[in-house]
Scaffold this motif. Structure first.
Motif, mmCIF file in Angstrom:
data_model
loop_
_atom_site.group_PDB
_atom_site.id
_atom_site.type_symbol
_atom_site.label_atom_id
_atom_site.label_comp_id
_atom_site.label_asym_id
_atom_site.label_seq_id
_atom_site.Cartn_x
_atom_site.Cartn_y
_atom_site.Cartn_z
ATOM 1 N N LYS A 133 -25.975 32.922 -9.984
ATOM 2 C CA LYS A 133 -25.319 31.610 -9.894
ATOM 3 C C LYS A 133 -26.162 30.609 -9.102
ATOM 4 O O LYS A 133 -26.130 29.414 -9.374
ATOM 5 C CB LYS A 133 -23.951 31.743 -9.226
ATOM 6 C CG LYS A 133 -22.847 32.170 -10.131
ATOM 7 C CD LYS A 133 -21.578 32.334 -9.326
ATOM 8 C CE LYS A 133 -20.457 31.539 -9.889
ATOM 9 N NZ LYS A 133 -19.214 31.704 -9.145
ATOM 10 N N ILE B 120 -26.100 26.809 -8.774
ATOM 11 C CA ILE B 120 -26.808 25.773 -9.525
ATOM 12 C C ILE B 120 -25.782 24.729 -9.952
ATOM 13 O O ILE B 120 -24.718 25.083 -10.460
ATOM 14 C CB ILE B 120 -27.501 26.383 -10.756
ATOM 15 C CG1 ILE B 120 -28.575 27.382 -10.324
ATOM 16 C CG2 ILE B 120 -28.096 25.298 -11.643
ATOM 17 C CD1 ILE B 120 -29.164 28.180 -11.466
ATOM 18 N N PRO C 149 -23.672 21.980 -12.073
ATOM 19 C CA PRO C 149 -23.403 21.918 -13.505
ATOM 20 C C PRO C 149 -24.306 20.882 -14.171
ATOM 21 O O PRO C 149 -24.806 19.965 -13.506
ATOM 22 C CB PRO C 149 -21.925 21.491 -13.574
ATOM 23 C CG PRO C 149 -21.643 20.854 -12.263
ATOM 24 C CD PRO C 149 -22.554 21.497 -11.263
ATOM 25 N N PRO C 150 -24.514 20.991 -15.482
ATOM 26 C CA PRO C 150 -25.397 20.041 -16.184
ATOM 27 C C PRO C 150 -24.978 18.585 -15.997
ATOM 28 O O PRO C 150 -25.823 17.696 -15.939
ATOM 29 C CB PRO C 150 -25.277 20.458 -17.651
ATOM 30 C CG PRO C 150 -24.843 21.879 -17.619
ATOM 31 C CD PRO C 150 -24.023 22.040 -16.370
ATOM 32 N N ASP C 151 -23.687 18.325 -15.874
ATOM 33 C CA ASP C 151 -23.210 16.947 -15.681
ATOM 34 C C ASP C 151 -23.738 16.337 -14.392
ATOM 35 O O ASP C 151 -23.899 15.124 -14.293
ATOM 36 C CB ASP C 151 -21.681 16.900 -15.652
ATOM 37 C CG ASP C 151 -21.061 17.161 -17.008
ATOM 38 O OD1 ASP C 151 -21.811 17.153 -18.002
ATOM 39 O OD2 ASP C 151 -19.842 17.372 -17.064
ATOM 40 N N TYR C 152 -23.992 17.170 -13.405
ATOM 41 C CA TYR C 152 -24.489 16.681 -12.115
ATOM 42 C C TYR C 152 -25.767 15.873 -12.308
ATOM 43 O O TYR C 152 -25.916 14.781 -11.770
ATOM 44 C CB TYR C 152 -24.732 17.862 -11.176
ATOM 45 C CG TYR C 152 -25.552 17.522 -9.964
ATOM 46 C CD1 TYR C 152 -24.976 16.901 -8.864
ATOM 47 C CD2 TYR C 152 -26.923 17.792 -9.924
ATOM 48 C CE1 TYR C 152 -25.730 16.590 -7.753
ATOM 49 C CE2 TYR C 152 -27.676 17.481 -8.818
ATOM 50 C CZ TYR C 152 -27.085 16.881 -7.733
ATOM 51 O OH TYR C 152 -27.842 16.560 -6.643
ATOM 52 N N TYR C 153 -26.695 16.405 -13.097
ATOM 53 C CA TYR C 153 -27.983 15.742 -13.280
ATOM 54 C C TYR C 153 -27.840 14.428 -14.033
ATOM 55 O O TYR C 153 -28.473 13.433 -13.679
ATOM 56 C CB TYR C 153 -28.969 16.687 -13.982
ATOM 57 C CG TYR C 153 -29.271 17.896 -13.143
ATOM 58 C CD1 TYR C 153 -30.112 17.800 -12.036
ATOM 59 C CD2 TYR C 153 -28.677 19.119 -13.413
ATOM 60 C CE1 TYR C 153 -30.365 18.905 -11.238
ATOM 61 C CE2 TYR C 153 -28.932 20.228 -12.617
ATOM 62 C CZ TYR C 153 -29.774 20.115 -11.537
ATOM 63 O OH TYR C 153 -30.022 21.195 -10.749
ATOM 64 N N SER C 154 -26.984 14.390 -15.048
ATOM 65 C CA SER C 154 -26.790 13.134 -15.772
ATOM 66 C C SER C 154 -26.102 12.094 -14.889
ATOM 67 O O SER C 154 -26.460 10.911 -14.910
ATOM 68 C CB SER C 154 -26.018 13.351 -17.068
ATOM 69 O OG SER C 154 -24.721 13.830 -16.813
ATOM 70 N N ASN D 71 -28.677 10.773 -12.432
ATOM 71 C CA ASN D 71 -29.581 9.841 -13.110
ATOM 72 C C ASN D 71 -28.927 8.484 -13.308
ATOM 73 O O ASN D 71 -29.573 7.444 -13.145
ATOM 74 C CB ASN D 71 -30.042 10.415 -14.450
ATOM 75 C CG ASN D 71 -31.063 11.524 -14.274
ATOM 76 O OD1 ASN D 71 -31.753 11.590 -13.256
ATOM 77 N ND2 ASN D 71 -31.152 12.396 -15.257
ATOM 78 N N LYS E 295 -26.768 20.696 -3.690
ATOM 79 C CA LYS E 295 -27.940 21.513 -4.003
ATOM 80 C C LYS E 295 -28.519 22.311 -2.839
ATOM 81 O O LYS E 295 -29.034 23.398 -3.042
ATOM 82 C CB LYS E 295 -29.048 20.617 -4.568
ATOM 83 C CG LYS E 295 -28.711 20.108 -5.960
ATOM 84 C CD LYS E 295 -29.869 19.393 -6.564
ATOM 85 C CE LYS E 295 -30.908 20.381 -6.982
ATOM 86 N NZ LYS E 295 -32.062 19.807 -7.616
#
Length: 113
Positions: free
Chosen positions: A26, A47, A49-54, A57, A103
């Motif tokens: 994880k 790690i 979730p993918p939404d975090y990076y979007s 940004n 993070k």
């Protein structure tokens, strides 16, 4: 040459082993790296979730747009510069706080030392 030369054997139950593998996976760490992080006094975070990076940004894009607006506003002297600069500074602090919270590994509170 390998820096870590001392092997350590630890016996775990199946449940403990699965739990260790799960939390290491994880966090994106290997089992060895996860254990070393714990020994250094830090609990790795999962790690994001993918939404975090979007979302990050998008927030950075907002900050960049604010910076461009501020540059033009300073030249034209058309807005309350102090208030704007304070809002921009608040956004930058919020971005850093979000990254730190999501993070970065958390420090272990070691009361036994």
């Amino acid at each position: 040459m390998r820096k870590r030369t001392v092997p350590i054997q630890v016996f775990l139950s199946e449940k403990e082993s699965e739990n260790l593998k799960r939390v290491a996976t994880k966090s994106g760490y290997s089992i060895s790296a996860y254990i070393r992080s714990l020994l250094d006094g830090y609990i790795p975070q999962p790690i994001p979730p993918p939404d975090y990076y979007s979302m990050m940004n998008e927030l950075r894009a907002v900050g960049n747009n604010m910076n461009q607006i501020a540059q033009k506003a300073h030249v034209l002297n058309v807005i309350d510069v102090k208030r704007y600069d304070e809002a921009y500074a608040t956004l930058k602090v919020a971005l850093v706080d979000i990254v730190n919270e999501v993070k970065l590994p958390r420090k272990i509170d070691r009361k036994l030392e």
